[in-house]
Every structure is written in structure tokens, then in C-alpha cells.
Design a protein around this motif. Structure first.
Motif, PDB file in Angstrom:
ATOM      1  N   TYR A 131      -6.434   3.296   0.177  1.00 37.10           N
ATOM      2  CA  TYR A 131      -6.034   2.050  -0.247  1.00 37.10           C
ATOM      3  C   TYR A 131      -6.041   0.831   0.815  1.00 37.10           C
ATOM      4  CZ  TYR A 131      -4.576   4.447  -4.643  1.00 37.10           C
ATOM      5  OH  TYR A 131      -4.494   4.985  -5.601  1.00 37.10           O
ATOM      6  N   SER A 132      -5.726   1.422   2.167  1.00 39.59           N
ATOM      7  CA  SER A 132      -5.638   0.470   3.219  1.00 39.59           C
ATOM      8  C   SER A 132      -7.014   0.059   3.365  1.00 39.59           C
ATOM      9  CB  SER A 132      -5.366   1.416   4.690  1.00 39.59           C
ATOM     10  OG  SER A 132      -3.891   1.546   4.501  1.00 39.59           O
TER      11      SER A 132
ATOM     12  N   LEU B 234       2.247   1.487  -3.449  1.00 40.96           N
ATOM     13  CA  LEU B 234       1.232   2.019  -4.508  1.00 40.96           C
ATOM     14  C   LEU B 234       0.948   3.760  -4.357  1.00 40.96           C
ATOM     15  CD1 LEU B 234      -0.745   0.994  -6.648  1.00 40.96           C
ATOM     16  CD2 LEU B 234      -2.190   0.733  -4.780  1.00 40.96           C
ATOM     17  N   SER B 235       0.923   3.951  -2.907  1.00 38.66           N
ATOM     18  CA  SER B 235       0.506   5.385  -2.772  1.00 38.66           C
ATOM     19  C   SER B 235       1.709   6.423  -3.398  1.00 38.66           C
ATOM     20  CB  SER B 235       0.443   5.563  -1.238  1.00 38.66           C
ATOM     21  OG  SER B 235      -0.687   4.586  -0.668  1.00 38.66           O
TER      22      SER B 235
ATOM     23  N   TYR C  69      -2.945   6.863   1.172  1.00 40.75           N
ATOM     24  CA  TYR C  69      -2.733   5.467   2.028  1.00 40.75           C
ATOM     25  C   TYR C  69      -3.903   4.891   3.013  1.00 40.75           C
ATOM     26  CZ  TYR C  69       0.304   2.250   4.573  1.00 40.75           C
ATOM     27  OH  TYR C  69       1.022   1.042   5.236  1.00 40.75           O
TER      28      TYR C  69
ATOM     29  N   ILE D 104       0.749  -1.078  -0.021  1.00 42.46           N
ATOM     30  CA  ILE D 104       0.093   0.164   0.129  1.00 42.46           C
ATOM     31  C   ILE D 104       0.816   1.224  -0.105  1.00 42.46           C
ATOM     32  CG2 ILE D 104      -1.577   1.251   1.385  1.00 42.46           C
ATOM     33  CD1 ILE D 104      -2.986  -1.325   2.345  1.00 42.46           C
TER      34      ILE D 104
END
Length: 337
Positions: free
Chosen positions: A116-117, A71-72, A113, A68
Motif C-alpha cells: 500500500y505504501s 488500511l493494512s 504495508y 496505510i
């Protein structure tokens, strides 16, 4: 230590990510430094580490947390590329993109973040609360109020808020030191109180770092380390800031949900979420006593000597105290055998 090393090398995502941070930091601070600028500052690296550290502690999975984070970071870079193309296409170097991005990095990274978390780990992102955590938060809240001198306010609004805060704190003390059954109503009250304090401390920590932003450019090594730790704590607190905000704002009526059937249905769902995230397991009395003695002593000494800012003392203690309890439990078990 052996267990820690085994955990480190058995998680390829974690190993590669930490290795990347070390290599990049070495390059940026020893090779790229000759240009007079840094592609990514130590504060940002500390911020990334903090948010991933706390995400790992909540989700209990290094792979998900690191993925994550990466990705962020990629989306932040893409956003910077887009902004760069709008501003000046002829000067879109890697350094230019990153320098422009990092101006608003903390705020954008927090949002990405947490989003996506919630997508990848929706059930685990809401941390499991216990009587011990609520007790710690109540002690920290009392310390914050005393350290700011708010107890002496003669303002009716301030007095009302202090009375409400003391009432909730005493309620958390009562549950931490007794075996009173944790009913759904009690868990809901304790969860709401914990959410309010965690969100408040997170925002207060963000405000403190913003006010001391000028010290981030200091060339002093010790000052740089101190600022990096502050950003690490900001990374930790950011998850609580956004998550608890979302768990509290949901109770407010909105357009087309103004005290109608849909509003009350969502209210019940959010209430159940607060209840379900609060553990049924009651904290041992000895843990509550350790919390009172150790945390109370730390806060009292910092209040008396003013060694570090109160926000720093609260968050660093919040991170370290669970390890103290773990060490105590380990020594207790070892003593029995």
C-alpha cells in the motif's frame, strides 16, 4: 516541544490513531487482562508504531502513513475473518479472530504495508540516501562482523566476502571524508552497497527477534518494555527489508527476461532508480567526524561490555543519530545568531 505538540494536534489522523492506541492499550492491559489473554499484544502495538514511524520519516506525511497502517490492519482483520470462517464458523468471536491472525501478523502486515505504501506513495517510499547514511551503515557493518568474530575466518569464501565488504566500506569512507564528485557510477555503487547492508540488517533483526520469541511472554515490566522496543525496531527495519530486497532482486534474470532486450531495459530503469535516490548533496566533514566518534564509541562500548544485542544497538542508533545531527545543526545556527 511546542513544535511537536503543534504537529501532533494539527494532524487529525495522527491524533486519532495515537489516541486509539492509548485507549486500546489501557483497555487491554487493565480491563481485558482479567480474562488472562490480550486481544493485541504490546509487541504488535510496538510493531505498528515502528513501521508507521519509519514510513512517516520516509514519506514526510503523517496522514498517508497512518492511513496505510489502518488500511493494512483492516485487511489483516478481514483475512483473519476469512480464515476463521474456514476453520470454525461457530467460534468466530473478535478475540478468536485476532488471536489467530496475530500468529502470522508481522509477516503479513509487512507485505500489506509496503504494497500500500508503494501504491499511495510510490515516489517517496524509496528513502533518499546520503553519504552520511552510507558511512553509518558501513561502520555498523564493520561492527557486526567484528562482534560475530567473522574476521578470524580462514574460509576462502568468508575471506572473499570480507574483502569485498571492506572495499565497499572504504569507498563509502572516502566519499564521506572528501569532496569527490558523486558521479552516477559512484552513486550507483553507494546505493547498491547501502541496499545490501540495510536488507541484511533487517533480516538479521528479524532473525534475532524470532530466536528470542519466548521472552515475549515474560511478566517482567522491564523485559516487556525491552521486547516492545525490539518489535518497534522490527517495524522500522521491515520497510528497508522488503524495499531493498525489491531493489536488488530486480537485477537478477527471470523467466522470459534472461539477458534479453527486455531484461537490459529493466536493468537500466532500476539502475536509474538507484542513482536518483542518492542525494547529490555531499555531507559536511564535521558530520562525518561526529558519526565516526559517536557511532564508533557506542559500538565499541557495546562490543566490550555486551550491554545489548548488536542488532538492537545498530537499529536504535540508526534512529537516534539523525536527531543528534539535527540538535547539532540547531545549536550551531543558534550560536551564529
Amino acid at each position: 516541544m511546542t513544535k511537536l505538540l503543534r504537529l501532533f494536534f494539527s494532524n487529525p489522523f495522527l491524533f486519532l490513531f495515537i489516541l486509539f492506541l492509548i485507549i486500546y492499550a489501557a483497555y487491554d492491559f487493565y480491563i481485558h487482562k482479567s480474562s488472562g489473554t490480550h486481544l493485541v499484544s504490546l509487541q504488535i502495538l510496538a510493531l505498528i508504531t515502528g513501521v508507521i514511524f519509519e514510513s512517516r520519516r520516509i514519506s514526510n506525511k503523517w496522514t498517508t502513513s497512518v492511513f496505510i497502517g489502518i488500511l493494512s490492519f483492516i485487511f489483516i482483520f478481514l483475512l483473519g475473518s476469512f480464515l476463521c470462517s474456514i476453520v470454525d464458523e461457530s467460534n468466530c468471536s473478535l478475540e478468536f479472530i485476532l488471536n489467530r491472525c496475530l500468529v502470522f501478523w508481522p509477516f503479513i502486515f509487512f507485505v500489506f504495508y509496503v504494497i500500500y505504501s508503494r501504491i499511495f506513495n510510490e515516489r517517496n517510499i524509496t528513502p533518499k540516501l546520503t553519504e552520511g547514511i552510507t558511512l553509518f551503515l558501513s561502520i555498523a557493518m564493520i561492527y557486526w562482523v567484528v562482534d560475530n568474530g567473522l574476521i578470524n575466518f580462514d574460509n576462502i569464501i568468508s575471506q572473499t566476502l570480507i574483502i569485498i565488504g571492506i572495499s565497499f566500506s572504504l569507498f563509502s569512507f572516502f566519499h564521506a571524508f572528501t569532496k569527490t564528485h558523486l558521479s552516477n557510477r559512484n552513486k550507483f555503487i553507494l546505493s547498491i552497497w547501502s541496499s545490501i547492508i540495510m536488507m541484511f540488517f533487517a533480516i538479521d533483526n528479524l532473525n534475532s527477534i524470532y530466536e528470542n520469541h519466548n521472552t515475549a511472554n515474560s511478566d517482567d515490566i522491564l523485559q516487556g518494555i525491552y521486547v516492545a522496543i525490539q518489535y518497534f525496531l522490527l517495524g522500522v527495519s521491515s520497510i528497508y527489508m522488503i524495499q531493498n530486497f525489491m531493489m536488488l532482486i530486480g537485477f537478477l534474470p527471470r523467466w522470459k527476461r534472461f539477458f534479453n532486450s527486455r531484461y537490459f531495459e529493466e536493468f537500466r530503469e532500476l539502475k536509474d532508480e538507484h542513482i536518483n535516490r542518492y542525494s547529490d548533496q555531499q555531507v559536511p566533514l564535521i558530520h562525518s567526524l561526529i558519526c565516526i566518534v559517536i557511532i564508533g564509541t557506542v559500538f565499541f562500548l557495546n562490543y566490550y561490555y555486551q550491554t545489548v544485542p548488536k542488532q538492537f544497538a545498530i537499529w536504535i542508533t540508526f534512529i537516534i543519530f539523525p536527531f543528534i545531527i539535527s540538535i547539532y545543526n540547531y545549536l550551531l545556527v543558534r550560536k551564529r545568531f
